[in-house]
Design an enzyme around this catalytic site. Sequence first.
Site, mmCIF file in Angstrom:
data_model
loop_
_atom_site.group_PDB
_atom_site.id
_atom_site.type_symbol
_atom_site.label_atom_id
_atom_site.label_comp_id
_atom_site.label_asym_id
_atom_site.label_seq_id
_atom_site.Cartn_x
_atom_site.Cartn_y
_atom_site.Cartn_z
ATOM 1 N N HIS A 125 0.844 -1.206 0.000
ATOM 2 C CA HIS A 125 0.000 0.000 0.000
ATOM 3 C C HIS A 125 0.871 1.245 0.000
ATOM 4 O O HIS A 125 0.598 2.222 -0.706
ATOM 5 C CB HIS A 125 -0.894 0.027 1.245
ATOM 6 N N CYS A 144 1.811 -3.038 -19.990
ATOM 7 C CA CYS A 144 1.539 -2.179 -18.838
ATOM 8 C C CYS A 144 2.475 -2.450 -17.663
ATOM 9 O O CYS A 144 2.079 -2.284 -16.520
ATOM 10 C CB CYS A 144 0.091 -2.343 -18.382
ATOM 11 N N ASP A 201 5.341 -9.321 -13.929
ATOM 12 C CA ASP A 201 5.212 -10.726 -13.562
ATOM 13 C C ASP A 201 5.826 -11.641 -14.613
ATOM 14 O O ASP A 201 6.424 -12.666 -14.276
ATOM 15 C CB ASP A 201 3.739 -11.099 -13.341
ATOM 16 N N GLU A 216 1.172 -12.715 -18.702
ATOM 17 C CA GLU A 216 2.164 -12.575 -17.641
ATOM 18 C C GLU A 216 2.667 -13.923 -17.152
ATOM 19 O O GLU A 216 3.652 -14.002 -16.405
ATOM 20 C CB GLU A 216 1.586 -11.772 -16.467
#
Length: 754
Positions: A361, A674, A627, A603
């Site tokens: 976070h 992305c 990933d 990914e």
Amino acid sequence: MLDTLRKIVQEVSAARDLQTALSIIVRRVRKAMNTDVCSVYLMDPRQERYVLMNTLGLNASAIGHVSLAPSEGLVGYVGQREEPLNLDDAPVHPRYRYLPETGEERYHSFLGVPIIHQRHALGVLVVQQKVKRRFDEGEEAFLVTIAAQLAAVLAHAQVSGSLQVTPGGQRSMVRFDGLPAAPGVAIGRARVIMPPADLDSVQERECDSIEEEKLVFLAALRAVREDIRAVGQKLANRVSAQEQALFEAYLQMLDEESLGAEVLKHIEEGQWAQGALAFVVKRHVKYLEKVEDSYLRERAADIRDLGRRVLAYLQAGGDVQREYEDNTLLVGEELSPTLLGEVPREKLAGLISVKGSSNSHLAILARAMGIPTVMGLSDLPYAKLDGQQLILDGYRGQVISNPDDTLLRQYERFIEEERALTEALEAEAGLPCVTRDGHRVPLMLNTGLTADHARALAYGAEGVGLYRTEVQFMLAERFPSEMEQVKLYREQLSAFSPREVTMRTLDIGGDKPLPYFPIEEENPCLGWRGIRFTLDHPEVFLSQVRAMLRASEGLDNLRILLPMISSVREVEEARALIRRAWVELRQGEGLQINKPLVGAMIEVPAALFQIPALAERVDYLSVGSNDLTQYLLAVDRDNPRVARLYSGYHPAVLHALARIAADAHACRLPVSICGELAGDPAGAVLLLGMGYQNLSMNLASLPRVKAAIRRVTVAQSRELLEKALGCASTDQVVGHLGVFMSELGLGWLSGPKG
């Protein structure tokens, strides 16, 4: 031997200073290995020599006076080679150098092992014996293990300034490698934030007013007593009388005539309440843990728990509004996002967290706010950094303590250049992202929060290429309701309308757990995550998809993206659920919603080889290069010990990305990307050469990537790609990119050099 090793490590860790630690090492190792000599040589970076810092067996008068260059003697040889040297007759070795001051001429056997921290030799640990013999493998392994433990102690001592090889010298510069969580560079003073209710982190401190400290402590005691009574009453009907008596035992421990009396006594001697409490509790715990009676040993945990409860009240009640100076670097074991609201933004220069990853976070918020951040610094002695000047390099994921003047000036220049660059790029932010030969490259935004829509559009974002819906789930205390999701999604879709917004379905698991839905797995990155989780929980998936569809009514700019796809069956099942939700809303509730485009994330390496089959089932592809890189290289990018092996510029990664783009074009399937590579100016040029139709990145990267693309042609990008694909190593690729960017005058778009 294992017990001996454990005891030595414990003693060294508990040593009050470096000299004590070195003394423990030489005494304990000599005894454990039954050798005649044990010595520690440490590298003095100013002299560039290994200095004898402690010994038992050689002449004590040589300590601090005898030194060897890396090219001299067996000690220098061990440091140079960075591997153990085991000799049965040292004087006959060609690198042997006789040092009469040490009196070592009577010793023949020699075993030296390097003391290495983060690939740098800090010193050499040596044992010697009079008899001619070769130390066995077990002895060598034992000494290597001791040296590895000593390396961490030395690194911590360098940071605190207690490691002074040359008396009166300056502190040594130390680099600590972590994970780059948010880009940028900062120079500032460390402000260490200690974890709440951590007895070990409480520092000794004299109090200003003994009476005030006593009142604060007694108030905390009363508060904890009330808490325990309340819990006892709540459980009165659910536990036996015997178990209920445990609460009374807790209350008795807290009595002012028991632990409380001891704490008050220490306060009266001038100690502040937190320090007095920590001292008393830790002393009782240490004693109880050593007794043989199992019942009493278990009471140690009870006392520790009570101490933490009281400390929590002391820290909460005694919290003073912290004052922060300019260019504050917040440092802590595990910083929380709430701290970002406490520190004035104009005073906060950067964040340094021992724990955490680039997907935490805190990292997500730091990137959104443009705060340079480094996390995952497992070797950082953070408690010793308060008030020290540090360099934070959010590009490389490094923290540098005690920087020398030369390095400081280099980073100061870079910060000035970066500030000027930001201003220059802002001036052309509104210009279209078109190459010099007229090829348009849409740049999209990666986001997971309520983004600064106005700023993103001003920077030229042509939509959202990746909206991470899991962020809302991670910040909540339960699964968000369908209508709560509708509100948030509608804000995003409206803000960017008529531009497309690609919303990824819930991608939790692995490095993104939900606090209210813990998933315990031995290997979470290869486990129950992404589409695997949501297909097993169709109620969660359907609720989210319905919320997306409701939010898109009348806007028609929604695109749905499916994460962690590894087979066509997953796509088929997900599309069936999406169609079901769409039909229910149209027929059941009469909503006028057009079918959104549905795409698959590439990914997982398995998906790389299924693009033709996927092309028959999806409307577009979006490559998650982060990933994909992690899985191709078998490197956990959030593990600081191997993160340096993670690179989007690895030749295998570039070949995989080029193949995906080629296969997608052959199937006439739109393909975008992305990951972090798209947000790097040099990486964006490579992706342009591969044929990716749009690039999606964080807001802060948009101006830099646009500046790079506007200054190249497609032909140049393809030429660069051809060179990169011909490279055998990551270093070669990076070298070509550096030359290319410099020759085009784009070197100023990259992070700090050197």
